[in-house]
Each structure stands twice: as C-alpha cells, then as structure tokens.
Write a protein that holds these residues in place. Sequence first.
Motif, PDB file in Angstrom:
ATOM      1  N   LYS A   1     105.574 -59.659  28.767  1.00  0.00           N
ATOM      2  CA  LYS A   1     107.008 -59.781  28.991  1.00  0.00           C
ATOM      3  C   LYS A   1     107.536 -58.635  29.852  1.00  0.00           C
ATOM      4  N   LEU A   2     107.025 -57.418  29.607  1.00  0.00           N
ATOM      5  CA  LEU A   2     107.486 -56.270  30.377  1.00  0.00           C
ATOM      6  C   LEU A   2     107.289 -56.483  31.868  1.00  0.00           C
ATOM      7  N   HIS A   3     106.100 -56.906  32.255  1.00  0.00           N
ATOM      8  CA  HIS A   3     105.809 -57.014  33.686  1.00  0.00           C
ATOM      9  C   HIS A   3     106.340 -58.318  34.281  1.00  0.00           C
TER      10      HIS A   3
ATOM     11  N   VAL B   1     105.197 -41.568  36.837  1.00  0.00           N
ATOM     12  CA  VAL B   1     103.917 -42.177  37.207  1.00  0.00           C
ATOM     13  C   VAL B   1     104.167 -43.673  37.258  1.00  0.00           C
ATOM     14  N   ARG B   2     103.755 -44.314  38.342  1.00  0.00           N
ATOM     15  CA  ARG B   2     103.938 -45.761  38.451  1.00  0.00           C
ATOM     16  C   ARG B   2     102.944 -46.432  37.511  1.00  0.00           C
ATOM     17  N   LEU B   3     103.451 -47.218  36.569  1.00  0.00           N
ATOM     18  CA  LEU B   3     102.630 -47.775  35.496  1.00  0.00           C
ATOM     19  C   LEU B   3     102.385 -49.263  35.697  1.00  0.00           C
ATOM     20  N   ASN B   4     101.094 -49.639  35.779  1.00  0.00           N
ATOM     21  CA  ASN B   4     100.750 -51.055  35.828  1.00  0.00           C
ATOM     22  C   ASN B   4     100.493 -51.549  34.407  1.00  0.00           C
ATOM     23  N   ALA B   5     100.054 -52.786  34.285  1.00  0.00           N
ATOM     24  CA  ALA B   5      99.873 -53.377  32.960  1.00  0.00           C
ATOM     25  C   ALA B   5      98.829 -52.639  32.132  1.00  0.00           C
ATOM     26  N   GLN B   6      97.782 -52.148  32.769  1.00  0.00           N
ATOM     27  CA  GLN B   6      96.770 -51.394  32.031  1.00  0.00           C
ATOM     28  C   GLN B   6      97.366 -50.115  31.443  1.00  0.00           C
ATOM     29  N   ALA B   7      98.212 -49.435  32.227  1.00  0.00           N
ATOM     30  CA  ALA B   7      98.815 -48.184  31.770  1.00  0.00           C
ATOM     31  C   ALA B   7      99.825 -48.434  30.647  1.00  0.00           C
ATOM     32  N   THR B   8     100.668 -49.446  30.804  1.00  0.00           N
ATOM     33  CA  THR B   8     101.664 -49.704  29.753  1.00  0.00           C
ATOM     34  C   THR B   8     100.987 -50.179  28.469  1.00  0.00           C
ATOM     35  N   ARG B   9      99.889 -50.908  28.604  1.00  0.00           N
ATOM     36  CA  ARG B   9      99.130 -51.297  27.421  1.00  0.00           C
ATOM     37  C   ARG B   9      98.626 -50.054  26.687  1.00  0.00           C
ATOM     38  N   GLU B  10      98.119 -49.083  27.434  1.00  0.00           N
ATOM     39  CA  GLU B  10      97.617 -47.863  26.816  1.00  0.00           C
ATOM     40  C   GLU B  10      98.726 -47.121  26.077  1.00  0.00           C
ATOM     41  N   ILE B  11      99.927 -47.106  26.665  1.00  0.00           N
ATOM     42  CA  ILE B  11     101.044 -46.429  26.012  1.00  0.00           C
ATOM     43  C   ILE B  11     101.449 -47.163  24.731  1.00  0.00           C
ATOM     44  N   TYR B  12     101.539 -48.488  24.789  1.00  0.00           N
ATOM     45  CA  TYR B  12     101.841 -49.250  23.580  1.00  0.00           C
ATOM     46  C   TYR B  12     100.777 -48.988  22.502  1.00  0.00           C
ATOM     47  N   GLU B  13      99.523 -48.882  22.925  1.00  0.00           N
ATOM     48  CA  GLU B  13      98.432 -48.625  21.952  1.00  0.00           C
ATOM     49  C   GLU B  13      98.559 -47.224  21.357  1.00  0.00           C
ATOM     50  N   LEU B  14      98.985 -46.230  22.179  1.00  0.00           N
ATOM     51  CA  LEU B  14      99.224 -44.882  21.644  1.00  0.00           C
ATOM     52  C   LEU B  14     100.342 -44.899  20.601  1.00  0.00           C
ATOM     53  N   ALA B  15     101.330 -45.772  20.812  1.00  0.00           N
ATOM     54  CA  ALA B  15     102.431 -45.884  19.852  1.00  0.00           C
ATOM     55  C   ALA B  15     101.986 -46.583  18.568  1.00  0.00           C
TER      56      ALA B  15
ATOM     57  N   GLU C   1     114.860 -41.212  39.121  1.00  0.00           N
ATOM     58  CA  GLU C   1     114.728 -41.278  37.671  1.00  0.00           C
ATOM     59  C   GLU C   1     113.558 -42.173  37.265  1.00  0.00           C
ATOM     60  N   ASP C   2     113.186 -42.134  35.985  1.00  0.00           N
ATOM     61  CA  ASP C   2     112.000 -42.870  35.541  1.00  0.00           C
ATOM     62  C   ASP C   2     112.348 -44.211  34.900  1.00  0.00           C
ATOM     63  N   TRP C   3     112.747 -44.231  33.640  1.00  0.00           N
ATOM     64  CA  TRP C   3     113.203 -45.400  32.885  1.00  0.00           C
ATOM     65  C   TRP C   3     112.095 -46.314  32.370  1.00  0.00           C
ATOM     66  N   ALA C   4     110.841 -45.934  32.524  1.00  0.00           N
ATOM     67  CA  ALA C   4     109.755 -46.769  31.995  1.00  0.00           C
ATOM     68  C   ALA C   4     109.837 -46.888  30.476  1.00  0.00           C
ATOM     69  N   SER C   5     110.144 -45.792  29.781  1.00  0.00           N
ATOM     70  CA  SER C   5     110.189 -45.831  28.320  1.00  0.00           C
ATOM     71  C   SER C   5     111.278 -46.776  27.830  1.00  0.00           C
TER      72      SER C   5
ATOM     73  N   ALA D   1     104.721 -41.575  22.804  1.00  0.00           N
ATOM     74  CA  ALA D   1     103.506 -42.193  23.355  1.00  0.00           C
ATOM     75  C   ALA D   1     103.486 -42.049  24.874  1.00  0.00           C
ATOM     76  N   TRP D   2     104.633 -42.255  25.513  1.00  0.00           N
ATOM     77  CA  TRP D   2     104.728 -42.094  26.976  1.00  0.00           C
ATOM     78  C   TRP D   2     104.405 -40.653  27.367  1.00  0.00           C
ATOM     79  N   LEU D   3     104.950 -39.692  26.634  1.00  0.00           N
ATOM     80  CA  LEU D   3     104.697 -38.281  26.936  1.00  0.00           C
ATOM     81  C   LEU D   3     103.224 -37.928  26.749  1.00  0.00           C
ATOM     82  N   THR D   4     102.605 -38.500  25.722  1.00  0.00           N
ATOM     83  CA  THR D   4     101.179 -38.253  25.488  1.00  0.00           C
ATOM     84  C   THR D   4     100.355 -38.764  26.657  1.00  0.00           C
ATOM     85  N   TYR D   5     100.693 -39.948  27.148  1.00  0.00           N
ATOM     86  CA  TYR D   5     100.007 -40.497  28.324  1.00  0.00           C
ATOM     87  C   TYR D   5     100.216 -39.579  29.533  1.00  0.00           C
TER      88      TYR D   5
END
Length: 391
Positions: free
Chosen positions: A362-364, A375-389, A264-268, A293-297
């Motif tokens: 805080k997330l990481h 997709v394994r998400l590092n801080a750069q990726a999660t930042r991009e998703i937050y920015e899409l949101a 399973e994923d659970w990143a969102s 935002a996660w789906l868009t990424y």
Amino acid sequence: MNNFAFYSPTEFVFGKGTESQTAELVKKYKGTKVMIVYGGGSVVRSGLLDKVKKYLDEAGIAHVELGGIQPNPTDPKVYEGIELGRREGIDFLLPVGGGSVIDTAKAIAMGIPYEGDFWDFYMNKVVPEKAIPLGVVLTIPAAGSEGSGNTVITKLDGLKKLSVRTHGLLRPTFAVMNPELTYTLPAWQTACGVTDMMAHIMERYFTNTEDQEVPDRMCEGTLKAIITEALRVMKEPENYGARANLMWAGTIAHNGTCGVGAVEDWASHFMEHEVSAVYDVTHGAGLAVIFPAWLTYMASHNVGKVAQYAHQVWDVPESDDKKAMALEGVTRLKSFFHAIGMPVTFKELGIEHPDIDLLVKKLHENKGEYVGNYVRLNAQATREIYELANQ
C-alpha cells in the motif's frame, strides 16, 4: 540552505480565556455564517462547544454544526460537510478540537467551491485553488494543523490515508490557543500529541541540505523543550507552564519554521499512515513505533545527522564511532517514549502480527517506488524498517 518562500499568515491568539475572543475573530475575518466542526466527546462535556455557540449568538453570527469527527478522519464526514456547507451557504469554517477536526474542516473548505470530488486533491489530480476560510479553537496540541497548510484524510474505500500540502491556501486565518483547555486530556492523548509534534520536527531535521545551522538549532532546542515539558506534564497535568510550552511547540513544529531552506524527509509519516489506515491506531502512537525503527535503519545508511541528533538532543557523548552514537540516541528516544507511556514496537502497539507485505504494498502504491529524501527508500528498505519495528 536552499532558496525558500515562507508564508505563515495565521493570527495566533494564545493564553488563558482566549476562547472568549472567537466571535470577534470570526467577524474580523469576514465570517457571517459559520460551520462549527467538532468531534463530540470532550468539547461537549467540557461545555466549550456551548460557550463557542453562545459567543457567536451574542455577536449575531449564524452557525450550523457538523459533529462526530473521529480520530484518523475519513471521507464520509467530509462529503457530509461539503453537502451541508453548500446547502446552508456557509462562508466560514470553525473547527473546535484537534488535528482530526481541523483536517476535516480543511477538506470541506476545499470541497465546497470545487465542482468535482474533493478526493481529487488528495490523489494529486488537481491542485486546489479556492477554499472557504477557516479559524480554529484548538483543544489538542499535536498535529500542528492550526498553523499549517496541510490536511490528512483516510478514504474508507481502499483505506488510503493521504495528505494535501499547500503553501498558504489552507492555513487558518486565526488559531485560538488556551492551554487550560488541555488540562483534562488523558495522559495517552497527551503523549500521542507529544510524539506527533516531535516527529514533525524530525521530518524536517533529517535532511542532507547543508548550512542549516539556524533551523538545526531551532529543531534541537524545541525537541529538548518538548522532552522536558512532556515529563513534567505527565506528573502535573494542570501545570499551566508545561501545557503552554507544549501547545506552542506543537504549532511551531508544523508551521514550517523548523524546515525552511531544507529538503524534508517524511518517510516515517508515510509509513505510519499505512499502519493507522489499516489498523486504526492513534497516529502519534504509530509514529512512536516507526520513527525509532527508521532511525535504526539510518544509523547504517546515513549516520551523520542521526549521530548529531543523538548528541545535541539526547546528550550522547561525542565519539569517533558515529553508528554507536546514533544507536544510543535511538535507545534514549525509546526510553523517553516508554516514560510517557508510548509503545515502541508493533506488539506494544497492539498489533501482534502486522501484515508487512500489505503495508509495503500500500505504501508504494500510494507514494511511488521511493519514499523519503534523507535516504531514498524502495520497497526492500521500507520492508526492513517495518521489520525493525516488529522486533
């Protein structure tokens, strides 16, 4: 499909008037002194709390109360409940309410027999081995905690919102589920519950595990049913059929059925937990912002299952352009969220200027260098998703 063990021992007692069986069920599962856990508002105003106490009194079952549980439940009430439970010698917990109340009761259930700090379980310092049994009278279909072995609590010191996931230890012995009890839910709370249960399914659906034909069809079919019934219940709040379907969907969305055999994923969810911990927003509303935002990424990084989701759930026509399919699916998801009154951006959520640096940090800190599995998400990726949101 991977090897799996699936254990779901909860007895579900579903339908009109089933709350009248509460005391009988407590006795069946050996409860003799009960802690009733509840939020306060609706269960008191509706008279449900008094009914439950009356049923217990008539059955000769002693009980104490712990009220005042708030949405996004926090650790002070857990500590209060552990102290009360030990002092009163309770042997059964009876949450009456929704996910926040049930999750608090589960934390108390682990904490009473444990000699250390219950927060050790949430920090993964200790694996829980004992818990006081509990049963549920469900009033809010959303979190699925009535059928899962999971619990989420926020620690006020540091605003850490963390979960414990157990295979069977924290699954309720029974869940009383009367859809009539949900008639008076405000439209906002109903919509947040719908979003939460959809997210629980999607966290399991978006997997790279192969040969998930049966779980995939279960996920897609349940999502389509939720979409249909959510639109119906918004127009007809006392439509029993719609309320019943949504109540059962919330349970199967999170009792493990939809995710058997899959990574399973659970990143969102993890990303939203930081949002609701920092800004105290409703969890379902936060998911309505984060998941699109996660789906868009993912449309640009692992498009396959997202395109399948768009076609099977949102009826996007098949095309060789999988990314375009995926993005159209996201557009239709956002339109649905808007139709039921949900936000899809931070601004619509009431957060004009989200501190994305803080959310990523805080997330990481809480979840490690990488989150998620699709997709394994590092801080750069999660930042991009937050920015899409935030767009």
